[in-house]
Design a protein around this motif. Structure first.
Motif, PDB file in Angstrom:
ATOM      1  N   MET A   1       0.848  -1.201   0.000  1.00  0.00           N
ATOM      2  CA  MET A   1       0.000   0.000   0.000  1.00  0.00           C
ATOM      3  C   MET A   1       0.880   1.246   0.000  1.00  0.00           C
ATOM      4  N   GLU A   2       0.586   2.178  -0.884  1.00  0.00           N
ATOM      5  CA  GLU A   2       1.401   3.385  -1.005  1.00  0.00           C
ATOM      6  C   GLU A   2       1.189   4.297   0.196  1.00  0.00           C
ATOM      7  N   LYS A   3       2.276   4.851   0.687  1.00  0.00           N
ATOM      8  CA  LYS A   3       2.205   5.721   1.853  1.00  0.00           C
ATOM      9  C   LYS A   3       1.519   7.035   1.491  1.00  0.00           C
ATOM     10  N   MET A   4       0.690   7.516   2.387  1.00  0.00           N
ATOM     11  CA  MET A   4       0.014   8.791   2.196  1.00  0.00           C
ATOM     12  C   MET A   4       1.024   9.912   1.992  1.00  0.00           C
ATOM     13  N   ALA A   5       0.705  10.851   1.106  1.00  0.00           N
ATOM     14  CA  ALA A   5       1.573  11.999   0.865  1.00  0.00           C
ATOM     15  C   ALA A   5       1.695  12.833   2.135  1.00  0.00           C
ATOM     16  N   ARG A   6       2.849  13.433   2.320  1.00  0.00           N
ATOM     17  CA  ARG A   6       3.112  14.180   3.550  1.00  0.00           C
ATOM     18  C   ARG A   6       2.128  15.347   3.725  1.00  0.00           C
ATOM     19  N   ASN A   7       1.840  16.082   2.656  1.00  0.00           N
ATOM     20  CA  ASN A   7       0.931  17.216   2.777  1.00  0.00           C
ATOM     21  C   ASN A   7      -0.452  16.773   3.233  1.00  0.00           C
ATOM     22  N   SER A   8      -0.897  15.641   2.724  1.00  0.00           N
ATOM     23  CA  SER A   8      -2.203  15.119   3.133  1.00  0.00           C
ATOM     24  C   SER A   8      -2.186  14.731   4.600  1.00  0.00           C
ATOM     25  N   PHE A   9      -1.116  14.068   5.012  1.00  0.00           N
ATOM     26  CA  PHE A   9      -1.006  13.691   6.421  1.00  0.00           C
ATOM     27  C   PHE A   9      -1.010  14.914   7.319  1.00  0.00           C
ATOM     28  N   ASP A  10      -0.222  15.914   6.969  1.00  0.00           N
ATOM     29  CA  ASP A  10      -0.107  17.101   7.817  1.00  0.00           C
ATOM     30  C   ASP A  10      -1.470  17.759   8.023  1.00  0.00           C
ATOM     31  N   ILE A  11      -2.260  17.828   6.958  1.00  0.00           N
ATOM     32  CA  ILE A  11      -3.575  18.458   7.078  1.00  0.00           C
ATOM     33  C   ILE A  11      -4.514  17.600   7.909  1.00  0.00           C
ATOM     34  N   LEU A  12      -4.561  16.304   7.651  1.00  0.00           N
ATOM     35  CA  LEU A  12      -5.438  15.426   8.427  1.00  0.00           C
ATOM     36  C   LEU A  12      -5.072  15.447   9.908  1.00  0.00           C
ATOM     37  N   ALA A  13      -3.781  15.370  10.201  1.00  0.00           N
ATOM     38  CA  ALA A  13      -3.346  15.371  11.593  1.00  0.00           C
ATOM     39  C   ALA A  13      -3.674  16.701  12.262  1.00  0.00           C
ATOM     40  N   PHE A  14      -3.491  17.794  11.545  1.00  0.00           N
ATOM     41  CA  PHE A  14      -3.802  19.108  12.113  1.00  0.00           C
ATOM     42  C   PHE A  14      -5.296  19.228  12.399  1.00  0.00           C
ATOM     43  N   LEU A  15      -6.131  18.784  11.472  1.00  0.00           N
ATOM     44  CA  LEU A  15      -7.578  18.879  11.671  1.00  0.00           C
ATOM     45  C   LEU A  15      -8.037  17.969  12.804  1.00  0.00           C
ATOM     46  N   HIS A  16      -7.355  16.845  12.977  1.00  0.00           N
ATOM     47  CA  HIS A  16      -7.651  15.981  14.130  1.00  0.00           C
ATOM     48  C   HIS A  16      -7.330  16.707  15.438  1.00  0.00           C
ATOM     49  N   GLU A  17      -6.193  17.372  15.470  1.00  0.00           N
ATOM     50  CA  GLU A  17      -5.748  18.046  16.698  1.00  0.00           C
ATOM     51  C   GLU A  17      -6.488  19.349  16.952  1.00  0.00           C
ATOM     52  N   THR A 183      -0.779  12.036  18.647  1.00  0.00           N
ATOM     53  CA  THR A 183      -1.355  10.712  18.412  1.00  0.00           C
ATOM     54  C   THR A 183      -0.764  10.068  17.169  1.00  0.00           C
ATOM     55  N   TYR A 184      -0.492  10.875  16.155  1.00  0.00           N
ATOM     56  CA  TYR A 184      -0.003  10.372  14.873  1.00  0.00           C
ATOM     57  C   TYR A 184       1.344  11.016  14.541  1.00  0.00           C
ATOM     58  N   GLN A 185       2.241  10.211  13.968  1.00  0.00           N
ATOM     59  CA  GLN A 185       3.540  10.705  13.511  1.00  0.00           C
ATOM     60  C   GLN A 185       3.825  10.126  12.136  1.00  0.00           C
ATOM     61  N   TYR A 186       4.397  10.967  11.269  1.00  0.00           N
ATOM     62  CA  TYR A 186       4.642  10.548   9.885  1.00  0.00           C
ATOM     63  C   TYR A 186       5.965   9.824   9.721  1.00  0.00           C
ATOM     64  N   CYS A 187       7.002  10.295  10.445  1.00  0.00           N
ATOM     65  CA  CYS A 187       8.335   9.712  10.269  1.00  0.00           C
ATOM     66  C   CYS A 187       9.170   9.988  11.515  1.00  0.00           C
ATOM     67  N   SER A 188      10.335   9.387  11.566  1.00  0.00           N
ATOM     68  CA  SER A 188      11.223   9.544  12.723  1.00  0.00           C
ATOM     69  C   SER A 188      11.619  11.006  12.892  1.00  0.00           C
ATOM     70  N   ASN A 189      11.613  11.469  14.151  1.00  0.00           N
ATOM     71  CA  ASN A 189      11.956  12.859  14.408  1.00  0.00           C
ATOM     72  C   ASN A 189      12.416  13.055  15.840  1.00  0.00           C
ATOM     73  N   PHE A 190      13.072  14.189  16.055  1.00  0.00           N
ATOM     74  CA  PHE A 190      13.592  14.558  17.369  1.00  0.00           C
ATOM     75  C   PHE A 190      13.147  15.982  17.674  1.00  0.00           C
ATOM     76  N   LEU A 191      12.662  16.199  18.881  1.00  0.00           N
ATOM     77  CA  LEU A 191      12.286  17.549  19.278  1.00  0.00           C
ATOM     78  C   LEU A 191      13.532  18.407  19.512  1.00  0.00           C
ATOM     79  N   GLY A 192      13.468  19.652  19.072  1.00  0.00           N
ATOM     80  CA  GLY A 192      14.559  20.582  19.318  1.00  0.00           C
ATOM     81  C   GLY A 192      14.092  22.005  19.103  1.00  0.00           C
TER      82      GLY A 192
END
Length: 297
Positions: A1-17, A183-192
């Motif tokens: 299954m193809e991974k959701m595009a980043r822009n789509s994820f960012d909007i969905l996650a933002f609207l969820h939050e 609740t949702y994360q798209y990829c590996s990341n570190f807070l800074g």
């Protein structure tokens, strides 16, 4: 299954939050994008049934599900020598600030994000962590018998099979902005947080990804001890942490040096920007006294 595009994820996650988002302008501002960048993505999300208006549909939440954070791992085995005398009888994560244990704020942030699979790697005064079970019965403990002989890489070694699709926390952080735990994360990341100059552990960044990890730097992001590792990175970490631990001098490493320095070419890790003060690491007893005057006796 193809991974959701980043822009789509960012909007969905933002609207969820931000379920009360009322306009495209408000959405674009929250995402730090231009309206012209957001509108085509919104149109695609509507056409595929993932949003209706500016609300996430059941199909949208189904599309977000592969990005749900599964668990949290807390590195909590150390002594906390710079917080003596308070840590002589209490592990640093269990030290109370304004009446609340430091680790409680982190656990509460995880639970608020729907993350209930929680592991705590313990070592120093390990039995004292049992008190957490009265309030947080879902906690699982991982014992680190080598905590007093190595740096915190031994804690990561003990928990290495649980690091995928997981937040990893230094357990002694006072969190002041719990909504940073998503609740949702798209990829590996570190807070800074960005600094023109830092004398602490920091990252340099190229194209949004961590390029180097070191003590001290300019035009850099100062490291906060909260990271997320996706499923693929978790599998790599399980092998790489063990390999680094067994190298000459490996036991003296901080675990974060494994993906960010020793085996940096194996990982693509984003910096997730936040603000200074969102999280506070209380390094010394004098800093504790300055935050909580009850210790100033």
């Amino acid at each position: 299954m193809e991974k959701m595009a980043r822009n789509s994820f960012d909007i969905l996650a933002f609207l969820h939050e931000n379920i009360d988002t009322g306009s495209v302008d408000e959405l674009a501002k929250g995402l730090r994008k231009q309206v012209s960048e957001v509108e085509p993505v919104l149109e695609e999300l509507r056409s595929t049934g993932l949003i209706k208006g500016l609300g996430v549909t059941a199909a949208g939440y189904e599309a977000l599900e592969p990005f749900r954070v599964k668990r949290a791992v807390f590195v909590a085995a150390g002594f906390g020598s710079r917080l003596v005398p308070v840590t002589l009888n209490t592990p640093k994560p269990l030290v109370r600030v304004h009446g609340k244990r430091i680790i409680d704020g982190l656990i509460d942030a995880c639970l608020a994000a729907g993350i209930e699979e929680i592991f705590i790697v313990r070592g120093y005064l390990a039995e004292q962590f049992d008190q957490l079970l009265y309030e947080y019965p879902m906690i699982n403990f991982i014992e680190n018998p080598a905590y007093n002989e190595t740096n915190n890489i031994s804690s990561a070694l003990c928990a290495r099979y649980f690091l995928g699709n997981s937040y990893v926390f230094e357990a002694d952080l006072l969190i002041r902005k719990p909504e940073l735990i998503k609740t949702y994360q798209y990829c590996s990341n570190f807070l800074g947080y960005y600094r023109e100059r830092s004398d602490d552990w920091c990252f340099t960044v190229e194209n949004g990804y961590i390029a180097s990890h070191k003590i001290g730097g300019t035009d850099c992001y100062q490291e906060y001890g909260i990271s997320y590792w996706d499923e693929e990175a978790g599998k790599l970490l399980a092998a790489d942490i063990k390999a680094a631990y067994e190298m000459p001098g490996g036991k003296e490493l901080f675990w974060t040096q494994v993906p960010l320095s020793v085996f940096r070419d194996h990982y693509k890790v984003e910096v997730r920007p936040c603000s200074e003060g969102d999280i506070v690491e209380i390094d010394t007893f004098s800093e504790l006294k300055s935050i909580d005057k009850s210790y100033d006796v």
